[in-house]
Design a protein around this motif. Structure first.
Motif, mmCIF file in Angstrom:
data_model
loop_
_atom_site.group_PDB
_atom_site.id
_atom_site.type_symbol
_atom_site.label_atom_id
_atom_site.label_comp_id
_atom_site.label_asym_id
_atom_site.label_seq_id
_atom_site.Cartn_x
_atom_site.Cartn_y
_atom_site.Cartn_z
ATOM 1 N N GLN A 168 18.119 31.517 5.641
ATOM 2 C CA GLN A 168 17.966 30.303 6.463
ATOM 3 C C GLN A 168 16.539 29.767 6.365
ATOM 4 O O GLN A 168 16.331 28.550 6.285
ATOM 5 C CB GLN A 168 18.331 30.604 7.917
ATOM 6 N N TRP A 169 15.555 30.650 6.379
ATOM 7 C CA TRP A 169 14.160 30.217 6.249
ATOM 8 C C TRP A 169 13.927 29.546 4.894
ATOM 9 O O TRP A 169 13.261 28.518 4.814
ATOM 10 C CB TRP A 169 13.219 31.384 6.407
ATOM 11 N N VAL A 170 14.465 30.164 3.865
ATOM 12 C CA VAL A 170 14.320 29.585 2.528
ATOM 13 C C VAL A 170 14.990 28.209 2.475
ATOM 14 O O VAL A 170 14.449 27.255 1.911
ATOM 15 C CB VAL A 170 14.884 30.533 1.450
ATOM 16 N N ARG A 182 20.323 37.122 5.913
ATOM 17 C CA ARG A 182 20.812 35.835 6.396
ATOM 18 C C ARG A 182 19.660 35.016 6.981
ATOM 19 O O ARG A 182 19.528 33.821 6.721
ATOM 20 C CB ARG A 182 21.901 36.049 7.447
ATOM 21 N N VAL A 183 18.808 35.665 7.785
ATOM 22 C CA VAL A 183 17.666 34.965 8.380
ATOM 23 C C VAL A 183 16.700 34.503 7.294
ATOM 24 O O VAL A 183 16.211 33.367 7.328
ATOM 25 C CB VAL A 183 16.956 35.877 9.416
ATOM 26 N N VAL A 184 16.436 35.368 6.335
ATOM 27 C CA VAL A 184 15.546 34.994 5.226
ATOM 28 C C VAL A 184 16.146 33.815 4.452
ATOM 29 O O VAL A 184 15.442 32.869 4.078
ATOM 30 C CB VAL A 184 15.268 36.202 4.313
ATOM 31 N N LYS A 199 15.474 26.119 4.989
ATOM 32 C CA LYS A 199 14.645 25.172 5.747
ATOM 33 C C LYS A 199 13.412 24.777 4.943
ATOM 34 O O LYS A 199 13.003 23.615 4.942
ATOM 35 C CB LYS A 199 14.225 25.774 7.082
ATOM 36 N N GLY A 200 12.819 25.741 4.264
ATOM 37 C CA GLY A 200 11.647 25.440 3.431
ATOM 38 C C GLY A 200 11.998 24.486 2.300
ATOM 39 O O GLY A 200 11.248 23.547 2.020
ATOM 40 N N ARG A 201 13.147 24.687 1.653
ATOM 41 C CA ARG A 201 13.570 23.791 0.583
ATOM 42 C C ARG A 201 13.859 22.399 1.123
ATOM 43 O O ARG A 201 13.529 21.393 0.478
ATOM 44 C CB ARG A 201 14.803 24.342 -0.114
#
Length: 127
Positions: free
Chosen positions: A34-36, A30-32, A38-40
């Motif tokens: 969310q990071w992806v 889930r955290v990964v 945000k990056g997109r």
């Protein structure tokens, strides 16, 4: 650059299960995710800002071209703008005008009478 084959993803999943454990894996995924996300979003925002800058630069360039073309046209036709006339040899030849009916020897078309009102107009009674 970020080319992942299905075998690479399988290796990552196995390493994640071994080192993270099956209990904490959903939370980490889930955290990964969310990071992806945000990056997109950042990449999308950057791309739209760059597109906007390119559009503005193209508009500025087009405005400069239009201004230069307008100045060129104004210079070429300055005599028309100032109200002076050009020499007769500089003017284009007039186009042949169509023959008028009277010049051609034909009778002019009759003028149609005005239309009558559909209902008679009442006159107010005289007092």
């Amino acid at each position: 650059m970020f080319d992942f084959a299905p075998t690479h993803l399988l290796i990552f999943a196995l390493v994640a299960i071994v080192f993270i454990g099956p209990k904490d894996l959903p939370r980490v995924m889930r955290v990964v995710g969310q990071w992806v996300g945000k990056g997109r979003a950042m990449a999308r925002h950057f791309r739209s800002a760059m597109d906007e800058m390119i559009r503005e630069a193209e508009l500025a360039e087009m405005e400069q071209k239009w201004k230069a073309e307008n100045e060129r046209i104004m210079r070429e036709h300055a005599d028309l703008i100032s109200g002076t006339t050009a020499p007769a040899e500089a003017l284009p030849a007039p186009a042949a005008r169509p023959a008028v009916a009277a010049e051609a020897g034909e009778a002019p078309h009759p003028v149609e009478p005005p239309l009558e009102p559909a209902a008679p107009v009442r006159q107010p009674p005289e007092a």
